[in-house]
Design an enzyme around this catalytic site. Sequence first.
Site, PDB file in Angstrom:
ATOM      1  N   GLY A 182       6.365   2.843  -3.851  1.00 51.01           N
ATOM      2  CA  GLY A 182       6.628   2.122  -2.605  1.00 51.01           C
ATOM      3  C   GLY A 182       5.361   1.540  -2.017  1.00 51.01           C
ATOM      4  O   GLY A 182       4.253   1.726  -2.540  1.00 51.01           O
ATOM      5  N   ASP A 190      -4.491   7.069   1.829  1.00 50.02           N
ATOM      6  CA  ASP A 190      -4.716   6.951   3.268  1.00 50.02           C
ATOM      7  C   ASP A 190      -4.122   5.676   3.848  1.00 50.02           C
ATOM      8  O   ASP A 190      -4.242   5.420   5.041  1.00 50.02           O
ATOM      9  CB  ASP A 190      -6.213   7.030   3.595  1.00 50.02           C
ATOM     10  N   GLY A 191      -3.508   4.859   2.996  1.00 43.55           N
ATOM     11  CA  GLY A 191      -2.876   3.645   3.491  1.00 43.55           C
ATOM     12  C   GLY A 191      -3.837   2.517   3.787  1.00 43.55           C
ATOM     13  O   GLY A 191      -3.422   1.472   4.287  1.00 43.55           O
ATOM     14  N   ARG A 219      -1.397 -11.364   2.849  1.00 40.98           N
ATOM     15  CA  ARG A 219      -1.021 -12.118   1.659  1.00 40.98           C
ATOM     16  C   ARG A 219       0.389 -12.675   1.784  1.00 40.98           C
ATOM     17  O   ARG A 219       1.213 -12.154   2.552  1.00 40.98           O
ATOM     18  CB  ARG A 219      -1.188 -11.283   0.404  1.00 40.98           C
ATOM     19  N   ARG A 274       9.577  -6.541  -6.891  1.00 37.50           N
ATOM     20  CA  ARG A 274       8.964  -6.184  -8.162  1.00 37.50           C
ATOM     21  C   ARG A 274      10.013  -5.638  -9.128  1.00 37.50           C
ATOM     22  O   ARG A 274      11.100  -5.253  -8.707  1.00 37.50           O
ATOM     23  CB  ARG A 274       7.896  -5.093  -7.919  1.00 37.50           C
ATOM     24  N   ASP A 326       5.645  -1.599 -11.463  1.00 39.80           N
ATOM     25  CA  ASP A 326       5.666  -1.834 -10.023  1.00 39.80           C
ATOM     26  C   ASP A 326       4.670  -2.907  -9.609  1.00 39.80           C
ATOM     27  O   ASP A 326       4.627  -3.292  -8.434  1.00 39.80           O
ATOM     28  CB  ASP A 326       5.382  -0.533  -9.261  1.00 39.80           C
TER      29      ASP A 326
END
Length: 495
Positions: free
Chosen positions: A100, A130-131, A181, A188, A262
């Site tokens: 994800g 940590d994102g 972006r 995907r 992915d």
Amino acid sequence: MTGPAPACDALRSPWQPQWQPGFAQLGPAFGRELPPRPLPEPYWVGTSDSAAALLGLPGGWQQSPALLQAFTGNALLPGSTPMASVYSGHQFGVWAGQLGDGRALLLGETAGQELQLKGSGLTPYSRMGDGRAVLRSSIREFLCSEAMHALGVPTTRALCVTGSPQLVQREQLETAAVVMRLAPSFVRFGHFEHFAARRQGAELRQLADYVITRYYPECQDAAEPGSRQHYAAFLQAVSERTARLLAHWQAVGFCHGVMNTDNMSILGLTLDYGPFQFMDAFDPGHICNHSDARGRYAFDRQPSVAWWNLHCLAEALMPLIDDAQAAEEALESYEAVFGDAFLALMRAKLGLRTPRDGDAALVQQLLVLLAAGRVDWTIFWRRLSHAAGRGDFAEVRDLFIDGAGFDAWLLPYQELLTQDGRALAADLMLKINPKFVLRNHLAEQAIAEAKLGRFGELQLLQTLLARPFDEHPGFEAHAGFPPDWASHITISCSS
């Protein structure tokens, strides 16, 4: 700043996106709504007017404090409901289960483009991460997205990079950054794998119907009413787009580095710029990803890996296609489409306007020579382009250890050039063989300057890469051979 992002003040923002129904409307099974995590003291690192034009952003948008905050994730664009999507996938050939958007958020769709923040903080799918994204990798993605677009390679786009002094831990402490972006869709292969693996047939069908209706309507139109033909037609269309994408990669010497399912776009776009590289010395077995110990994603394996990934997609779509033979037949055209597309690109790189039976053999002989001498891929093609017009190939011959082998190859090639017209051939070649590509050492130099708060090198690279086929007199060093230290640059999945 650790709390959720506030709403962007609509009166202060010079841009009011007109959001359109899109992926986010599919429902809660497809992801989780949540706000981005703010970053302190954001600043502009790089911006793309070319990408901004896709969205209709006004001139001078980079001067807006409101947009700086919004594109960093510190404020929400009016009407935006950010979400992280869920998907699964195969990583390095092994089923990885649920994945994800672990550090990305879809802000919505406007002007036919989905907007996505990358590096915007923790999500339910961050796993042990940590994102965040770091300045180093964010600059690489920003520059390469726009460079690939200028080269004519299908790709996601990058509107901007913003930075922050907030530190994040990778191999060492680095500062955080966010990439905004764009793409018509970020769906995907792994999105389909996710619902197939969980036996969520209704959601799998919902996703497939959405993608077909939005992006592959010709597949729906070709199907008999009430049949499942459109799902097999969809698989074939994705397969053929992917084949053409891989032909582009191989022709420009681009190594993706991490072709997990992915990371494969359902639209045949170059997606997720991580440990990528434009090859310097031509080596078909080159491995650009330091994390790829077994060389699964080596340069010459990329077309076959894409085909393997397409089989994973086919397996995921089987509950909808419901016909193993139809699924197999949908993938049969991949090899031919890739071969035809690659040969067409190589003919153009050679300036050959008239297809001939011996072209494939001529190309293969050349690739063997280039590999044997580890000839610089980009410099060879650019020198050949100029030499074709002059009729003097001495500077090209100097690139080869096996000069006699090159001479033997050159004889029939020159005959073909004469038949097709040297001037026309050279003109074609100079429009397809770039002088400038984003070599690793050039990116490293721009990153080193950016870490010191200096963005002049990044902006110069952007200018050169936006028009890679132009000569840009005075900047020959950016098109020259890489320095010795460039061969010691390591890039990995870390970002």
